[in-house]
Design an enzyme around this catalytic site. Structure first.
Site, PDB file in Angstrom:
ATOM      1  N   GLY A   1       4.792  11.147   3.716  1.00 17.36           N
ATOM      2  CA  GLY A   1       4.607  10.443   2.451  1.00 17.36           C
ATOM      3  C   GLY A   1       3.736  11.232   1.494  1.00 17.36           C
TER       4      GLY A   1
ATOM      5  N   ASP B   1       3.552  -2.583   5.408  1.00 20.45           N
ATOM      6  CA  ASP B   1       4.049  -2.062   4.150  1.00 20.45           C
ATOM      7  C   ASP B   1       2.865  -1.383   3.493  1.00 20.45           C
ATOM      8  OD1 ASP B   1       6.463  -1.949   2.401  1.00 20.45           O
ATOM      9  OD2 ASP B   1       5.062  -2.761   0.937  1.00 20.45           O
ATOM     10  N   SER B   2       3.087  -0.205   2.996  1.00 22.49           N
ATOM     11  CA  SER B   2       1.964   0.553   2.470  1.00 22.49           C
ATOM     12  C   SER B   2       2.407   1.433   1.321  1.00 22.49           C
ATOM     13  CB  SER B   2       1.337   1.416   3.580  1.00 22.49           C
ATOM     14  OG  SER B   2       2.295   2.313   4.111  1.00 22.49           O
TER      15      SER B   2
ATOM     16  N   ASN C   1      11.264   3.895  10.892  1.00 25.36           N
ATOM     17  CA  ASN C   1      10.552   5.131  10.595  1.00 25.36           C
ATOM     18  C   ASN C   1       9.836   5.626  11.852  1.00 25.36           C
ATOM     19  OD1 ASN C   1       8.553   7.038   9.770  1.00 25.36           O
ATOM     20  ND2 ASN C   1       8.588   6.210   7.707  1.00 25.36           N
TER      21      ASN C   1
END
Length: 200
Positions: free
Chosen positions: A155, A68-69, A10
Site C-alpha cells: 500500500g 478496513d484501513s 489479501n
C-alpha cells in the site's frame, strides 16, 4: 483452540494479522476466507470493516474478523481516506502511491501530515445480543515522504514516515512495523476483547 475467519482475500493482510495476533492469542487459529467479496459502500473505515466481517461470518458460520484501513492526508482534506485502495482509479498500489505524490507535489514538508487509520471488526454469528459486533480503531500518525523508499510492507508504506521516525514504514522490518502500526494498535485492542470473551 478457537477458529476465526479473516475476511479478506489479501494475502499480505492475512500474514500480517497472523503475526500480530499469534502473540496475543496463541489459542487462535485463523482461516482464510474463500467466499464472495461484499460491496464496501460504507461511509467510514468502521462501516466497511463490519460489512466485510458480516459477509464472512454469514458465509462460514465462524467468528469473523476484518479490517478496513487507509491513509488520510491533512493537506488533501483527509483524502484518500476510505478511498485509499482505489485512489488512482485502480487497485494498484504503485499507481495509488504515484497519484498521492502527484497531488502533494507542491506541498512543503511541514504541511504533509498524514495518518493511517485501521478499523478492526469482529462479528460473532452465534450471538444475537449487542456483543454480536465490535469495532476497535487504531491510528498511526506521521507524514508523507517526497519519494518512495523501502521494499517492505504494501500500500502506502513506501511513502509514509511514522511520527518520531526518519524512515518510511516500508523500511521497517515486519516485526518493527507490527509493534507500532495502525493495524497492530487496532487488533491489539480487538485481541483484548476476544481474550475476555473466548479465552483464546
Amino acid at each position: 483452540m478457537m477458529r476465526a475467519v479473516v475476511a479478506t482475500h489479501n494475502a499480505h493482510k492475512v500474514a500480517e494479522l497472523q503475526r500480530i495476533l499469534s502473540a496475543a492469542l496463541p489459542g487462535l487459529e485463523l482461516v482464510a476466507y474463500d467466499g464472495p467479496s461484499p460491496v464496501e459502500d460504507g461511509d467510514s473505515f468502521a462501516a466497511n470493516a463490519l460489512i466485510k466481517a458480516r459477509a464472512a461470518a454469514e458465509h462460514t458460520g465462524l467468528v469473523a474478523i476484518a479490517d478496513d484501513s487507509g491513509i488520510s492526508v491533512d493537506a488533501l482534506g483527509g483524502a484518500p481516506g476510505i478511498d485509499s485502495a482505489h485512489y488512482s482509479g485502480s487497485r494498484d498500489d504503485a499507481a495509488n502511491v504515484r497519484h498521492l505524490l502527484a497531488n502533494l507535489a507542491d506541498v512543503p514538508a511541514e504541511n504533509r501530515a498524514a495518518q493511517f487509520t485501521c478499523a478492526a471488526a469482529l462479528v460473532d454469528p452465534t450471538r444475537a445480543d449487542d456483543t454480536r459486533e465490535h469495532v476497535e480503531l487504531g491510528v498511526w500518525p506521521g507524514r508523507v515522504a517526497f519519494e518512495v523508499a523501502g521494499g517492505g510492507g504494501f500500500g502506502y508504506d513506501p511513502v509514509f514516515i511514522p511520527e518520531g521516525l526518519a524512515v518510511t514504514s516500508a523500511e521497517l522490518t515486519a516485526d518493527e512495523k507490527n509493534a507500532i502500526s495502525h493495524r497492530a494498535r487496532a487488533f491489539a485492542a480487538l485481541a483484548t476483547v476476544m481474550r475476555e470473551r473466548y479465552g483464546a
